[in-house]
Design a protein around this motif. Structure first.
Motif, PDB file in Angstrom:
ATOM      1  N   GLY A   4       0.824  -1.196   0.000  1.00 42.82           N
ATOM      2  CA  GLY A   4       0.000   0.000   0.000  1.00 42.82           C
ATOM      3  C   GLY A   4       0.860   1.248   0.000  1.00 42.82           C
ATOM      4  N   ARG A   5       0.228   2.406   0.100  1.00 43.76           N
ATOM      5  CA  ARG A   5       0.949   3.676   0.057  1.00 43.76           C
ATOM      6  C   ARG A   5       1.964   3.793   1.174  1.00 43.76           C
ATOM      7  NH1 ARG A   5       2.385   8.090   2.638  1.00 43.76           N
ATOM      8  NH2 ARG A   5       2.922   9.739   1.261  1.00 43.76           N
ATOM      9  N   ARG A   6       1.581   3.429   2.396  1.00 45.20           N
ATOM     10  CA  ARG A   6       2.521   3.548   3.504  1.00 45.20           C
ATOM     11  C   ARG A   6       3.713   2.633   3.298  1.00 45.20           C
ATOM     12  NH1 ARG A   6      -2.347   3.891   5.252  1.00 45.20           N
ATOM     13  NH2 ARG A   6      -3.043   5.707   6.374  1.00 45.20           N
ATOM     14  N   GLY A   7       3.472   1.459   2.737  1.00 40.53           N
ATOM     15  CA  GLY A   7       4.581   0.552   2.462  1.00 40.53           C
ATOM     16  C   GLY A   7       5.526   1.126   1.442  1.00 40.53           C
ATOM     17  N   LEU A   8       4.965   1.659   0.367  1.00 37.94           N
ATOM     18  CA  LEU A   8       5.810   2.221  -0.679  1.00 37.94           C
ATOM     19  C   LEU A   8       6.493   3.488  -0.223  1.00 37.94           C
ATOM     20  CD1 LEU A   8       6.808   2.291  -3.591  1.00 37.94           C
ATOM     21  CD2 LEU A   8       4.745   3.557  -4.167  1.00 37.94           C
ATOM     22  N   MET A   9       5.777   4.395   0.365  1.00 35.38           N
ATOM     23  CA  MET A   9       6.314   5.711   0.658  1.00 35.38           C
ATOM     24  C   MET A   9       7.067   5.766   1.978  1.00 35.38           C
ATOM     25  SD  MET A   9       5.375   7.153  -2.052  1.00 35.38           S
ATOM     26  CE  MET A   9       5.105   8.890  -2.122  1.00 35.38           C
ATOM     27  N   ALA A  10       6.786   4.895   2.909  1.00 34.34           N
ATOM     28  CA  ALA A  10       7.458   5.018   4.191  1.00 34.34           C
ATOM     29  C   ALA A  10       7.899   3.703   4.794  1.00 34.34           C
ATOM     30  CB  ALA A  10       6.557   5.742   5.182  1.00 34.34           C
ATOM     31  N   GLY A  11       7.677   2.614   4.112  1.00 41.34           N
ATOM     32  CA  GLY A  11       8.132   1.339   4.631  1.00 41.34           C
ATOM     33  C   GLY A  11       7.310   0.836   5.796  1.00 41.34           C
ATOM     34  N   LEU A  54      10.434  10.612  -5.890  1.00 34.81           N
ATOM     35  CA  LEU A  54      10.624  12.058  -5.903  1.00 34.81           C
ATOM     36  C   LEU A  54       9.804  12.791  -6.973  1.00 34.81           C
ATOM     37  CD1 LEU A  54      14.472  12.231  -5.267  1.00 34.81           C
ATOM     38  CD2 LEU A  54      12.608  12.700  -3.646  1.00 34.81           C
ATOM     39  N   GLU A  55       9.219  12.068  -7.898  1.00 35.38           N
ATOM     40  CA  GLU A  55       8.477  12.687  -8.999  1.00 35.38           C
ATOM     41  C   GLU A  55       7.386  13.641  -8.549  1.00 35.38           C
ATOM     42  OE1 GLU A  55       6.881   9.804 -11.730  1.00 35.38           O
ATOM     43  OE2 GLU A  55       8.868   9.232 -12.409  1.00 35.38           O
ATOM     44  N   GLY A  56       6.518  13.205  -7.648  1.00 32.08           N
ATOM     45  CA  GLY A  56       5.351  14.013  -7.341  1.00 32.08           C
ATOM     46  C   GLY A  56       5.255  14.520  -5.925  1.00 32.08           C
ATOM     47  N   VAL A  57       6.357  14.618  -5.224  1.00 29.59           N
ATOM     48  CA  VAL A  57       6.272  14.981  -3.806  1.00 29.59           C
ATOM     49  C   VAL A  57       5.946  16.448  -3.558  1.00 29.59           C
ATOM     50  CG1 VAL A  57       7.762  13.096  -3.053  1.00 29.59           C
ATOM     51  CG2 VAL A  57       8.758  15.316  -3.545  1.00 29.59           C
ATOM     52  N   ALA A  58       6.202  17.322  -4.503  1.00 31.42           N
ATOM     53  CA  ALA A  58       5.986  18.749  -4.264  1.00 31.42           C
ATOM     54  C   ALA A  58       4.515  19.105  -4.079  1.00 31.42           C
ATOM     55  CB  ALA A  58       6.575  19.564  -5.405  1.00 31.42           C
ATOM     56  N   GLY A  59       3.614  18.327  -4.621  1.00 25.12           N
ATOM     57  CA  GLY A  59       2.203  18.685  -4.578  1.00 25.12           C
ATOM     58  C   GLY A  59       1.385  17.983  -3.517  1.00 25.12           C
ATOM     59  N   MET A  60       1.999  17.514  -2.454  1.00 22.14           N
ATOM     60  CA  MET A  60       1.245  16.793  -1.431  1.00 22.14           C
ATOM     61  C   MET A  60       0.804  17.764  -0.329  1.00 22.14           C
ATOM     62  SD  MET A  60       3.122  13.054  -1.173  1.00 22.14           S
ATOM     63  CE  MET A  60       4.678  13.623  -0.526  1.00 22.14           C
ATOM     64  N   PRO A  61      -0.487  18.119  -0.290  1.00 22.20           N
ATOM     65  CA  PRO A  61      -0.974  19.051   0.735  1.00 22.20           C
ATOM     66  C   PRO A  61      -0.703  18.529   2.148  1.00 22.20           C
ATOM     67  CG  PRO A  61      -2.635  18.697  -0.952  1.00 22.20           C
ATOM     68  CD  PRO A  61      -1.539  17.697  -1.202  1.00 22.20           C
ATOM     69  N   GLY A  62      -0.187  19.401   2.987  1.00 19.49           N
ATOM     70  CA  GLY A  62       0.091  19.039   4.371  1.00 19.49           C
ATOM     71  C   GLY A  62       1.461  18.437   4.590  1.00 19.49           C
ATOM     72  N   CYS A  63       2.196  18.160   3.515  1.00 20.39           N
ATOM     73  CA  CYS A  63       3.533  17.581   3.653  1.00 20.39           C
ATOM     74  C   CYS A  63       4.533  18.711   3.888  1.00 20.39           C
ATOM     75  CB  CYS A  63       3.909  16.790   2.410  1.00 20.39           C
ATOM     76  SG  CYS A  63       5.498  15.941   2.566  1.00 20.39           S
ATOM     77  N   ARG A  64       5.181  18.690   5.031  1.00 16.52           N
ATOM     78  CA  ARG A  64       6.166  19.718   5.374  1.00 16.52           C
ATOM     79  C   ARG A  64       7.568  19.340   4.929  1.00 16.52           C
ATOM     80  NH1 ARG A  64       4.893  22.607  10.965  1.00 16.52           N
ATOM     81  NH2 ARG A  64       2.649  22.873  10.739  1.00 16.52           N
ATOM     82  N   SER A  65       7.836  18.048   4.872  1.00 11.58           N
ATOM     83  CA  SER A  65       9.166  17.579   4.489  1.00 11.58           C
ATOM     84  C   SER A  65       9.047  16.143   3.990  1.00 11.58           C
ATOM     85  CB  SER A  65      10.103  17.643   5.695  1.00 11.58           C
ATOM     86  OG  SER A  65      11.375  17.139   5.376  1.00 11.58           O
ATOM     87  N   TYR A  66       9.766  15.843   2.908  1.00 15.90           N
ATOM     88  CA  TYR A  66       9.791  14.490   2.353  1.00 15.90           C
ATOM     89  C   TYR A  66      11.202  14.271   1.820  1.00 15.90           C
ATOM     90  CZ  TYR A  66       8.279  10.326  -0.146  1.00 15.90           C
ATOM     91  OH  TYR A  66       8.132   9.028  -0.591  1.00 15.90           O
ATOM     92  N   ILE A  67      11.973  13.487   2.526  1.00 11.51           N
ATOM     93  CA  ILE A  67      13.377  13.269   2.196  1.00 11.51           C
ATOM     94  C   ILE A  67      13.587  11.798   1.837  1.00 11.51           C
ATOM     95  CG2 ILE A  67      15.768  13.422   3.016  1.00 11.51           C
ATOM     96  CD1 ILE A  67      14.289  16.137   2.944  1.00 11.51           C
ATOM     97  N   VAL A  68      14.205  11.578   0.691  1.00 11.85           N
ATOM     98  CA  VAL A  68      14.575  10.227   0.265  1.00 11.85           C
ATOM     99  C   VAL A  68      16.094  10.174   0.264  1.00 11.85           C
ATOM    100  CG1 VAL A  68      14.416   8.508  -1.564  1.00 11.85           C
ATOM    101  CG2 VAL A  68      12.506  10.077  -1.174  1.00 11.85           C
ATOM    102  N   ALA A  69      16.657   9.185   0.958  1.00 11.67           N
ATOM    103  CA  ALA A  69      18.114   9.095   1.098  1.00 11.67           C
ATOM    104  C   ALA A  69      18.606   7.681   0.786  1.00 11.67           C
ATOM    105  CB  ALA A  69      18.526   9.486   2.518  1.00 11.67           C
ATOM    106  N   LYS A  70      19.775   7.619   0.169  1.00  6.41           N
ATOM    107  CA  LYS A  70      20.429   6.330  -0.074  1.00  6.41           C
ATOM    108  C   LYS A  70      21.104   5.874   1.217  1.00  6.41           C
ATOM    109  CE  LYS A  70      21.485   7.399  -4.886  1.00  6.41           C
ATOM    110  NZ  LYS A  70      22.556   7.552  -5.881  1.00  6.41           N
ATOM    111  N   ASP A  71      21.013   4.586   1.491  1.00  4.01           N
ATOM    112  CA  ASP A  71      21.716   4.008   2.630  1.00  4.01           C
ATOM    113  C   ASP A  71      23.143   3.697   2.174  1.00  4.01           C
ATOM    114  OD1 ASP A  71      22.809   2.264   4.589  1.00  4.01           O
ATOM    115  OD2 ASP A  71      20.806   1.576   5.137  1.00  4.01           O
ATOM    116  N   PRO A  72      24.164   4.374   2.736  1.00 10.01           N
ATOM    117  CA  PRO A  72      25.537   4.151   2.276  1.00 10.01           C
ATOM    118  C   PRO A  72      26.070   2.756   2.584  1.00 10.01           C
ATOM    119  CG  PRO A  72      25.498   5.726   4.090  1.00 10.01           C
ATOM    120  CD  PRO A  72      24.075   5.414   3.749  1.00 10.01           C
ATOM    121  N   ALA A  73      25.422   2.036   3.496  1.00  9.90           N
ATOM    122  CA  ALA A  73      25.890   0.700   3.864  1.00  9.90           C
ATOM    123  C   ALA A  73      25.201  -0.416   3.082  1.00  9.90           C
ATOM    124  CB  ALA A  73      25.671   0.476   5.368  1.00  9.90           C
ATOM    125  N   ASP A  74      24.170  -0.078   2.289  1.00  8.64           N
ATOM    126  CA  ASP A  74      23.417  -1.090   1.554  1.00  8.64           C
ATOM    127  C   ASP A  74      23.016  -0.514   0.203  1.00  8.64           C
ATOM    128  OD1 ASP A  74      21.532  -2.866   0.510  1.00  8.64           O
ATOM    129  OD2 ASP A  74      20.523  -3.181   2.427  1.00  8.64           O
TER     130      ASP A  74
END
Length: 128
Positions: A4-11, A54-74
């Motif tokens: 679902g969305r939570r799985g995809l977007m936030a694990g 990262l494609e559509g994150v700018a248009g999410m109402p109520g979203c104050r911050s959305y950061i996607v980061a690579k894990d340097p160890a994996d």
């Protein structure tokens, strides 16, 4: 595998946060809702999934911050950190076409999920 969305977007799926009070009268709203989650991609697909997320994150109402980061160890892991006005704003984002499109495109690139945490952000530099 059903994702679902939570799985995809936030694990994380179906995460719930109860009431939160900030001791000492912090300046940010105690209603903010945060998620930190780890996604594991199929081999060599991390950059492709990051692009989708990262494609559509700018248009999410109520979203104050959305950061996607690579894990340097994996080489197949991604960390996503989100801050929302409220859990309600986060939950409503699933109805956005950009989120639905990201789910459809991203599902085949996800091999699994790592840790996931719900937080109650109190403020910080860069938090709009």
């Amino acid at each position: 595998m059903k994702i679902g969305r939570r799985g995809l977007m936030a694990g994380a799926a179906g995460l719930v946060i109860s009431g939160f009070e900030v001791p000492g009268g912090a300046q940010e709203s105690p209603e903010m809702y945060g998620l930190i989650g780890k996604l594991i991609t199929v081999p060599a697909q991390r950059d492709a999934l990051i692009a989708i997320l990262l494609e559509g994150v700018a248009g999410m109402p109520g979203c104050r911050s959305y950061i996607v980061a690579k894990d340097p160890a994996d080489a197949n892991a991604i960390w996503i950190t989100e801050v929302w006005d409220s859990k309600t704003s986060h939950d409503a984002s699933i109805s956005l076409s950009s989120v639905k499109n990201a789910i459809a495109k991203g599902k085949p690139l996800i091999a699994g999920f790592g840790e996931h945490f719900v937080t109650a952000p109190a403020g910080g530099f860069g938090l709009r």
